[in-house]
Design a protein around this motif. Structure first.
Motif, PDB file in Angstrom:
ATOM      1  N   ARG A 255       2.741   1.876  -3.325  1.00 57.19           N
ATOM      2  CA  ARG A 255       2.002   1.570  -4.544  1.00 57.19           C
ATOM      3  C   ARG A 255       2.350   2.514  -5.710  1.00 57.19           C
ATOM      4  O   ARG A 255       2.551   2.078  -6.836  1.00 57.19           O
ATOM      5  N   LYS A 256       2.450   3.827  -5.424  1.00 59.75           N
ATOM      6  CA  LYS A 256       2.743   4.795  -6.500  1.00 59.75           C
ATOM      7  C   LYS A 256       4.091   4.510  -7.132  1.00 59.75           C
ATOM      8  O   LYS A 256       4.243   4.488  -8.356  1.00 59.75           O
ATOM      9  N   GLU A 257       5.084   4.299  -6.277  1.00 62.80           N
ATOM     10  CA  GLU A 257       6.448   4.017  -6.762  1.00 62.80           C
ATOM     11  C   GLU A 257       6.500   2.718  -7.559  1.00 62.80           C
ATOM     12  O   GLU A 257       7.190   2.633  -8.577  1.00 62.80           O
TER      13      GLU A 257
ATOM     14  N   ASP B 124       3.959   1.237  -9.115  1.00 64.67           N
ATOM     15  CA  ASP B 124       3.250   1.443 -10.394  1.00 64.67           C
ATOM     16  C   ASP B 124       4.168   2.116 -11.405  1.00 64.67           C
ATOM     17  O   ASP B 124       4.214   1.729 -12.575  1.00 64.67           O
ATOM     18  N   ALA B 125       4.893   3.140 -10.967  1.00 63.47           N
ATOM     19  CA  ALA B 125       5.787   3.877 -11.880  1.00 63.47           C
ATOM     20  C   ALA B 125       6.910   2.972 -12.375  1.00 63.47           C
ATOM     21  O   ALA B 125       7.286   3.020 -13.554  1.00 63.47           O
TER      22      ALA B 125
ATOM     23  N   ARG C 112       0.806  -1.235   0.000  1.00 66.92           N
ATOM     24  CA  ARG C 112       0.000   0.000   0.000  1.00 66.92           C
ATOM     25  C   ARG C 112       0.838   1.284   0.000  1.00 66.92           C
ATOM     26  O   ARG C 112       0.683   2.111  -0.899  1.00 66.92           O
TER      27      ARG C 112
END
Ligand code: PLP
Length: 370
Positions: free
Chosen positions: A18-20, A22-23, A15
């Protein structure tokens, strides 16, 4: 109603990242960098550095890395490898894949790791290597095993699949033997978004040949120097591991916090708690307690919403697949007792103090009634 305490909670780890993640995945999709690629190369450099080793070769699983480790030692049919029956089966798979024979010796009762005292009497002229495991994140007793190995001129392959960053006398495991193998299976201390593994070594020749073996036995495309394998790490896995590796020291500290808290809360129960040798810094892949009424305790925990597991319920020498080796019940009493009494409690960095307390309360409740 009490909240459930899951045995594992991988979503809680993903969680915040997640952004990192995804990138990192998107970067590999955009570049169509699917098999190996720059993120895998970078991860190899970073993981070698993390282990304090010269070379890291990334694989598509820990099992593949272990297999190649034995091929690098030119292990072949009829060779014997001394190893532990008290581990996940993949340690022995590598030996079987190399057409060699696992020769089991019993473990020590304190840590369930290969007992150096049992090794020498198992050595024969066919013995070609020793393959111990840093079980549950606790290093095996490396110095005496290296001394025996040196005396008999045998290489040591460390199965470090459960022990990323564990320390022996202050030095990170994975740097003591001829080579070491790690797993990045999702539930391991450092997990990929799928399968992954690595072979770590200070030997440049081993590293070079490992790169060839993992890629169809070739260093120049379509020219095959020896029979190889498709054991490459995927680009996306290298990328995800690259995001996660910087967090590993904090995660390890989190596991150590949980282990310490369990030890405080459970010390007055009839459970036999895991110990840490004076020379060891465990990374607590698992927190394994022992009790003769294990099965009833397991049911009680599960009935009360606390996840738990068995590592491992049937030792390797008693597995059907290894019946041909001719071992029987009673061959390895310490390992067999471990299998019948072990119970793994939830342990991960995200476990809250309240959850740890809940696990302890449920256990204490069991012993009030039993
Ligand atoms: C997980 C594990 C392996 C195998 O690793 P994979 O990546 O699942 O192939 C090998 N040895 C031990 C001790 C393990 O725990």
């Amino acid at each position: 109603m009490h909240d459930k305490v899951p045995y594992l909670d991988l979503p809680a780890q993903i969680r915040p990242l997640r952004k990192e993640i995804d990138a990192a995945i998107a970067r590999n999709l955009d570049a169509c960098s699917f098999c190996l690629g720059p993120d895998v190369v970078q991860f190899e450099k970073d993981f070698a550095k993390y282990c304090g080793s010269e070379h890291c070769v990334a694989f598509n699983s820990g099992t593949s890395a272990l297999h190649v480790a034995l091929l690098l030692l030119n292990i072949k049919q009829g060779d014997e490898i001394i190893t532990t029956p008290c581990t996940f089966v993949a340690t022995s798979w590598a030996i079987s894949y190399a057409n060699a024979t696992p020769v089991y010796v019993d473990v020590d009762d304190a840590t369930f790791n290969l007992d150096p005292a049992n090794i020498e009497k198992a050595i024969t002229p066919r013995t070609k290597a020793i393959m111990p495991v840093h079980l549950y994140g606790h290093p095996f007793d490396i110095d005496p095993i290296l001394a025996i190995a040196k005396k008999h001129n045998l290489p040591v392959v460390e199965d470090a699949a459960q022990a990323h960053g564990a320390k022996y006398k202050g030095k990170t495991v994975g740097t003591f033997g001829a080579m070491s193998c790690f797993s990045f299976y999702p539930g391991k201390n450092l997990g990929a978004a799928g399968e992954g593994g690595a072979l770590v070594t200070n030997n440049a020749e081993y590293a070079k040949r490992a790169r060839s073996l993992r890629e169809h036995g070739s260093t120049v495309r379509y020219y095959h120097d020896e029979i190889g394998f498709n054991y490459r790490m995927e680009g996306i896995q290298g990328a995800v591991l690259g995001v996660k590796l910087p967090h590993l020291p904090a995660w390890t500290a989190g596991r150590q916090r949980v282990a310490k808290r369990y030890a405080e809360l459970l010390k007055d129960t009839p459970l036999q708690l895991p110990t840490q040798a004076a020379w060891a810094e465990s990374v607590w892949h698992l927190y394994v307690v022992r009790h003769p009424k294990r099965d009833a305790l397991k049911k009680h925990l599960e009935d009360n919403g606390v996840g738990c597991a068995l590592h491992y319920p049937l030792p390797l020498h008693l597995q059907k697949c290894y019946a041909h080796l001719g071992y029987k019940e009673g061959s390895f009493p310490v390992t067999e007792k471990a299998a019948s009494q072990c119970l793994s409690l939830p342990i991960y960095p995200e476990l809250s103090d309240a959850q740890i307390q809940r696990v302890a309360d449920v256990i204490k409740d069991f012993f009030k009634k039993n």
